[in-house]
Design a protein around this motif. Structure first.
Motif, PDB file in Angstrom:
ATOM      1  N   GLU A 148       0.827  -1.209   0.000  1.00 17.49           N
ATOM      2  CA  GLU A 148       0.000   0.000   0.000  1.00 17.49           C
ATOM      3  C   GLU A 148       0.860   1.258   0.000  1.00 17.49           C
ATOM      4  O   GLU A 148       0.548   2.238  -0.692  1.00 17.49           O
ATOM      5  N   LYS A 149       1.940   1.238   0.759  1.00 18.99           N
ATOM      6  CA  LYS A 149       2.840   2.397   0.748  1.00 18.99           C
ATOM      7  C   LYS A 149       3.537   2.518  -0.605  1.00 18.99           C
ATOM      8  O   LYS A 149       3.715   3.625  -1.127  1.00 18.99           O
ATOM      9  N   TRP A 150       3.906   1.396  -1.172  1.00 22.15           N
ATOM     10  CA  TRP A 150       4.576   1.376  -2.469  1.00 22.15           C
ATOM     11  C   TRP A 150       3.675   1.950  -3.561  1.00 22.15           C
ATOM     12  O   TRP A 150       4.138   2.637  -4.475  1.00 22.15           O
ATOM     13  N   LYS A 151       2.387   1.701  -3.460  1.00 20.29           N
ATOM     14  CA  LYS A 151       1.443   2.166  -4.485  1.00 20.29           C
ATOM     15  C   LYS A 151       1.487   3.679  -4.677  1.00 20.29           C
ATOM     16  O   LYS A 151       1.204   4.179  -5.767  1.00 20.29           O
ATOM     17  N   ARG A 152       1.853   4.405  -3.627  1.00 17.67           N
ATOM     18  CA  ARG A 152       1.875   5.865  -3.717  1.00 17.67           C
ATOM     19  C   ARG A 152       2.883   6.357  -4.755  1.00 17.67           C
ATOM     20  O   ARG A 152       2.767   7.483  -5.251  1.00 17.67           O
ATOM     21  N   SER A 153       3.858   5.526  -5.072  1.00 23.58           N
ATOM     22  CA  SER A 153       4.884   5.945  -6.035  1.00 23.58           C
ATOM     23  C   SER A 153       4.652   5.342  -7.417  1.00 23.58           C
ATOM     24  O   SER A 153       5.490   5.491  -8.305  1.00 23.58           O
ATOM     25  N   PHE A 154       3.519   4.647  -7.629  1.00 18.01           N
ATOM     26  CA  PHE A 154       3.216   4.075  -8.945  1.00 18.01           C
ATOM     27  C   PHE A 154       2.900   5.180  -9.949  1.00 18.01           C
ATOM     28  O   PHE A 154       2.106   6.082  -9.661  1.00 18.01           O
TER      29      PHE A 154
ATOM     30  N   PHE B 134       7.979  -9.589  -8.125  1.00 14.05           N
ATOM     31  CA  PHE B 134       7.249  -9.687  -6.854  1.00 14.05           C
ATOM     32  C   PHE B 134       5.847  -9.118  -6.980  1.00 14.05           C
ATOM     33  O   PHE B 134       4.869  -9.730  -6.528  1.00 14.05           O
ATOM     34  N   LEU B 135       5.715  -7.932  -7.573  1.00 19.72           N
ATOM     35  CA  LEU B 135       4.398  -7.305  -7.676  1.00 19.72           C
ATOM     36  C   LEU B 135       3.439  -8.147  -8.522  1.00 19.72           C
ATOM     37  O   LEU B 135       2.237  -8.194  -8.231  1.00 19.72           O
ATOM     38  N   LEU B 136       3.954  -8.817  -9.546  1.00 19.83           N
ATOM     39  CA  LEU B 136       3.118  -9.729 -10.334  1.00 19.83           C
ATOM     40  C   LEU B 136       2.627 -10.876  -9.462  1.00 19.83           C
ATOM     41  O   LEU B 136       1.438 -11.218  -9.462  1.00 19.83           O
ATOM     42  N   HIS B 137       3.535 -11.483  -8.698  1.00 18.70           N
ATOM     43  CA  HIS B 137       3.148 -12.575  -7.798  1.00 18.70           C
ATOM     44  C   HIS B 137       2.115 -12.098  -6.778  1.00 18.70           C
ATOM     45  O   HIS B 137       1.122 -12.776  -6.511  1.00 18.70           O
ATOM     46  N   TYR B 138       2.374 -10.929  -6.204  1.00 19.01           N
ATOM     47  CA  TYR B 138       1.472 -10.386  -5.185  1.00 19.01           C
ATOM     48  C   TYR B 138       0.088 -10.129  -5.767  1.00 19.01           C
ATOM     49  O   TYR B 138      -0.938 -10.479  -5.156  1.00 19.01           O
ATOM     50  N   ALA B 139       0.043  -9.497  -6.940  1.00 17.60           N
ATOM     51  CA  ALA B 139      -1.245  -9.154  -7.555  1.00 17.60           C
ATOM     52  C   ALA B 139      -2.084 -10.396  -7.807  1.00 17.60           C
ATOM     53  O   ALA B 139      -3.304 -10.396  -7.589  1.00 17.60           O
ATOM     54  N   ILE B 140      -1.437 -11.471  -8.246  1.00 16.36           N
ATOM     55  CA  ILE B 140      -2.166 -12.707  -8.538  1.00 16.36           C
ATOM     56  C   ILE B 140      -2.595 -13.398  -7.252  1.00 16.36           C
ATOM     57  O   ILE B 140      -3.749 -13.823  -7.110  1.00 16.36           O
ATOM     58  N   GLU B 141      -1.665 -13.518  -6.300  1.00 17.79           N
ATOM     59  CA  GLU B 141      -1.970 -14.218  -5.050  1.00 17.79           C
ATOM     60  C   GLU B 141      -3.034 -13.484  -4.236  1.00 17.79           C
ATOM     61  O   GLU B 141      -3.905 -14.104  -3.633  1.00 17.79           O
ATOM     62  N   LYS B 142      -2.952 -12.161  -4.213  1.00 19.15           N
ATOM     63  CA  LYS B 142      -3.857 -11.362  -3.373  1.00 19.15           C
ATOM     64  C   LYS B 142      -5.012 -10.744  -4.156  1.00 19.15           C
ATOM     65  O   LYS B 142      -5.811  -9.990  -3.592  1.00 19.15           O
ATOM     66  N   LYS B 143      -5.067 -11.063  -5.460  1.00  9.79           N
ATOM     67  CA  LYS B 143      -6.155 -10.552  -6.316  1.00  9.79           C
ATOM     68  C   LYS B 143      -6.267  -9.019  -6.237  1.00  9.79           C
ATOM     69  O   LYS B 143      -7.341  -8.460  -6.064  1.00  9.79           O
ATOM     70  N   ASP B 144      -5.117  -8.367  -6.353  1.00  8.69           N
ATOM     71  CA  ASP B 144      -5.053  -6.904  -6.296  1.00  8.69           C
ATOM     72  C   ASP B 144      -5.024  -6.366  -7.722  1.00  8.69           C
ATOM     73  O   ASP B 144      -3.987  -6.375  -8.398  1.00  8.69           O
ATOM     74  N   ASP B 145      -6.159  -5.875  -8.203  1.00  8.87           N
ATOM     75  CA  ASP B 145      -6.284  -5.451  -9.598  1.00  8.87           C
ATOM     76  C   ASP B 145      -5.431  -4.226  -9.917  1.00  8.87           C
ATOM     77  O   ASP B 145      -4.904  -4.097 -11.025  1.00  8.87           O
TER      78      ASP B 145
ATOM     79  N   LYS C  94      -2.641  -4.143 -12.771  1.00 12.11           N
ATOM     80  CA  LYS C  94      -2.708  -3.154 -13.852  1.00 12.11           C
ATOM     81  C   LYS C  94      -1.390  -2.404 -13.970  1.00 12.11           C
ATOM     82  O   LYS C  94      -0.887  -2.168 -15.086  1.00 12.11           O
ATOM     83  N   HIS C  95      -0.813  -2.029 -12.834  1.00  9.85           N
ATOM     84  CA  HIS C  95       0.452  -1.297 -12.836  1.00  9.85           C
ATOM     85  C   HIS C  95       1.577  -2.145 -13.417  1.00  9.85           C
ATOM     86  O   HIS C  95       2.387  -1.657 -14.223  1.00  9.85           O
ATOM     87  N   VAL C  96       1.649  -3.403 -13.030  1.00  5.59           N
ATOM     88  CA  VAL C  96       2.717  -4.277 -13.523  1.00  5.59           C
ATOM     89  C   VAL C  96       2.617  -4.449 -15.034  1.00  5.59           C
ATOM     90  O   VAL C  96       3.605  -4.282 -15.762  1.00  5.59           O
ATOM     91  N   LEU C  97       1.420  -4.776 -15.521  1.00  6.57           N
ATOM     92  CA  LEU C  97       1.259  -5.010 -16.955  1.00  6.57           C
ATOM     93  C   LEU C  97       1.481  -3.725 -17.754  1.00  6.57           C
ATOM     94  O   LEU C  97       2.067  -3.758 -18.843  1.00  6.57           O
ATOM     95  N   LEU C  98       1.041  -2.589 -17.208  1.00  7.42           N
ATOM     96  CA  LEU C  98       1.304  -1.303 -17.852  1.00  7.42           C
ATOM     97  C   LEU C  98       2.807  -1.066 -17.954  1.00  7.42           C
ATOM     98  O   LEU C  98       3.322  -0.663 -19.010  1.00  7.42           O
ATOM     99  N   THR C  99       3.522  -1.315 -16.868  1.00  3.47           N
ATOM    100  CA  THR C  99       4.971  -1.113 -16.853  1.00  3.47           C
ATOM    101  C   THR C  99       5.657  -2.008 -17.870  1.00  3.47           C
ATOM    102  O   THR C  99       6.538  -1.559 -18.623  1.00  3.47           O
ATOM    103  N   LEU C 100       5.261  -3.271 -17.919  1.00  4.31           N
ATOM    104  CA  LEU C 100       5.875  -4.193 -18.868  1.00  4.31           C
ATOM    105  C   LEU C 100       5.603  -3.757 -20.311  1.00  4.31           C
ATOM    106  O   LEU C 100       6.484  -3.844 -21.172  1.00  4.31           O
TER     107      LEU C 100
END
Length: 668
Positions: free
Chosen positions: A182-188, A209-220, A224-230
């Protein structure tokens, strides 16, 4: 006249061999001279593909007046940071404590016993001369002041990465991980991907890590941020759209203008990141990044049979990036009737314009969108691209090529093993598995020491510099990858040898974390413990991840318990600095996630293993029982005949099933 560096093996040191500076390589000769003559020393650290290192070499270290002052008042030592990352860690830490920032070239002035007194990065010649005179004067007139400062600064370096052991055992919590993200999201940056600041580094481990986290925790939002970055990295100027290969970073917010040097470690990691992303989301752009990046590494850095070189310079023809950029006239001359669509596709316009009428090739949309807009099929576009690339690569190869640093670094070659393994998982192409295995044998053949340790550097046919923790950690991780993709327990046994050697030679008696250097090597003013993840994950976080896997596979719980103890040490520090602890966070997520594994046995097990890899689960272990085994995970699982799937969750196993769909349903 050449100086002493002409006899050194390092390409970077040889770049300074014609300087009028009386350079010494790191060693006793330099320190003895400084002690006998009572002089301060300059430790100047850089690497062969560093642009600003070249600038300072040309402007200052080739300047006779500057060299004269340096030679008269100082003993000057040149260091290749890729040969001696241990020295770089110590003196980078000192400069960061003094100035609040670091980088290369790194210039640190020290006492004759190695304790730092002053430092910085790049200095213009006029400023450099003032510093030289000032330091000489204060050392001559007020040595006690210099000695006192050196003592306090050295204590700071020694204490800077000290991590206190928790008073009691910590229970890992999902809330801790949630706070970190959540703190990291502020810098996305949700418009262009990556962080909301420049420069932008690809940092593959962050997005893994963020890809793993998004899938495991279902954080849309994270997904979205990871795929946008890639997407943005793959389409941007930071990626060499023509020849493949990622550069170190983008100087701007839109991934446009790269810092043009290309490092093996960046490209190895980017392959692994996009391979996992492709397994999750079957996007052709991601597959293209995997395969073209591998082609780049093989073409420019070497081959799996004989290992990979380390880096390509940012400069050629005396200018940064000149090998890679184009004028409109050059493009029109080569492409002729293909110029118009090419210019639209690669933004040869106000967006791609860089400087002096030169353009960086980049894209703003994927092939499907461009093809639709220009009324052509994707296959037609791909064919046109291939033809244009062939013509332009032929023209580009006639230019003066960037300098190649042709030393081979053990840890970086180990990263390439993982990239091949990940490419095999995402494509099923046997050639990638074969190359991973060949590279594994190359490391054993060329880097293994007689005492069971590793060498760090191979140059030509000569190996030198004792391996650091990063070498052992990345090689251990690579051997685990080879076991996973080959089912050959030889690699697991080699991994156990790596782990046991590290525990014997790199252990800190007061901490489960490991020192960066072996107990057998030269002791510096500080013995560092690398903890924070950067452009390469920290050697301790890689070691912890690998020990966790080794314990699971080998059945020796001491390894996975050691990994947990290591994570306990950094756990209190992670939540506020997610991007600096992303590999640790990934290990924490593994601990907090449900354990899932599938063991396959019988006819066509390898084919079904590949299918299971394509149904992406971040931490799912998929192994083939190819023969009788005493490993707990594989024991009594080998059989011939029809394929069987043994599905286990949290160390509880179901009865075997014979249909792939049944196995997938048991994972839900």
């Amino acid at each position: 006249m050449s100086n002493r560096l002409a006899k050194e093996k390092s390409p970077y040191l040889q770049q300074h061999a014609e300087n009028p500076v009386d350079w010494f390589p790191w060693g006793e000769e330099a320190f003895e001279k400084a002690k006998s003559e009572g002089k301060l020393m300059l430790i100047s650290i850089g690497y062969s593909s560093c642009h600003w290192c070249h600038v300072m070499e040309h402007e200052t270290f080739s300047n006779n007046d500057a060299a004269s002052v340096m030679n008269r008042y100082f003993v000057c030592v040149k260091v290749d940071r890729e040969e001696r990352p241990d020295l770089d860690q110590v003196y980078m830490n000192a400069v960061q404590l003094m100035s609040g920032q670091g980088g290369w070239p790194l210039n640190c002035f020290v006492l004759p016993d190695g304790r730092p007194v002053y430092g910085g990065t790049y200095f213009p010649t006029a400023q450099w001369m003032k510093i030289l005179y000032h330091l000489h004067a204060i050392w001559k007139d007020e040595p006690e002041k210099v000695l006192d400062y050196a003592e306090r600064l050295t204590q700071g370096v020694q204490l800077s990465d000290l991590v206190e052991k928790p008073e009691k055992e910590i229970e890992f919590e999902n809330q801790h991980l949630l706070h970190l993200v959540e703190k990291w999201k502020r810098s996305f940056d949700m418009q262009e991907g990556g962080p909301n600041r420049a420069p932008k580094f690809p940092l593959p481990n962050n997005y893994l890590f963020l890809l793993h986290y998004a899938i495991e925790k279902k954080d849309d939002l994270v997904l979205k941020h990871v795929l946008l970055t890639l997407d943005k990295i793959a389409l941007g100027g930071i990626y060499d759209q023509l020849g493949g290969g990622i550069t170190r970073y983008s100087v701007d917010l839109i991934w446009k203008v790269p810092h043009f040097e290309k490092m093996l470690y960046d490209n190895a990691q980017i392959i692994s990141l996009y391979a996992e992303a492709y397994r999750y989301k079957k996007d052709h752009l991601y597959l293209e990044m995997v395969e073209r990046s591998l082609q780049f590494c093989e073409r420019e850095f070497g081959s799996a049979e004989h290992g990979f070189y380390s880096a390509l310079d940012a400069d050629s023809e005396g200018e940064e990036g000149s090998f890679y950029v184009w004028t409109k006239t050059e493009l029109q001359s080569v492409l002729k009737e293909d110029y118009d669509w090419f210019a639209a596709y690669y933004q040869v316009n106000y967006l791609g314009e860089w400087e002096d009428g030169k353009y960086i090739l980049l894209r703003r949309e994927k092939d499907e969108a461009f093809a639709h807009q220009h009324k052509m099929s994707v296959d037609e576009l791909q064919e046109k691209k291939s033809h244009a690339h062939l013509l332009l690569m032929e023209a580009r190869n006639k230019r003066e090529r960037p300098f190649l640093d042709n030393k081979k670094i053990c840890s970086w070659n180990a990263l390439m093993i993982r990239s091949y393994a990940d490419a095999f998982r995402c494509t099923g192409k046997q050639v990638y598995r074969e190359r991973a295995l060949k590279l594994g044998h190359f490391i054993l053949r060329e880097f293994l020491r007689g005492d069971g340790g590793l060498y760090h550097i191979l140059h030509g046919e000569q190996v030198y510099v004792n391996g650091f923790l990063e070498d052992h950690a990345f090689v251990l991780d690579a051997f685990i990858q080879l076991f996973e993709i080959s089912s050959d327990e030889f690699w697991l046994q080699q991994g156990i040898r790596r782990a046991d050697y590290v525990i014997e030679k790199f252990s800190d008696p007061d901490s489960p974390l490991f020192y960066f250097t072996s107990v057998d090597v030269e002791q510096l003013i500080a013995r560092k413990t690398e903890i924070t993840d950067n452009v390469i994950p920290a050697s301790n976080s890689v070691m912890a991840q690998a020990l966790y896997s080794l314990g699971e596979y080998s059945g020796h719980s001491k390894y996975s318990q050691h990994a947990e103890q290591m994570l306990q040490m950094v756990y209190p520090h992670m939540a506020d600095y997610g991007s600096s602890y992303s590999n640790w966070a990934d290990l924490l997520l593994r601990f907090l996630s449900e354990k899932k594994e599938i063991i396959l046995s019988g006819t066509d097990a390898e084919h079904h293993q590949q299918v299971l890899w394509s149904h992406y689960h971040p931490y799912l272990r998929v192994l083939c029982a190819a023969h009788e085994s005493e490993l707990p995970m594989l024991k009594n699982r080998f059989k011939t005949g029809a394929v069987s799937f043994y599905v286990c969750r949290n160390n509880s196993c179901n009865l075997p099933v014979t249909e792939l769909q049944q196995a997938l349903e048991l994972l839900q």
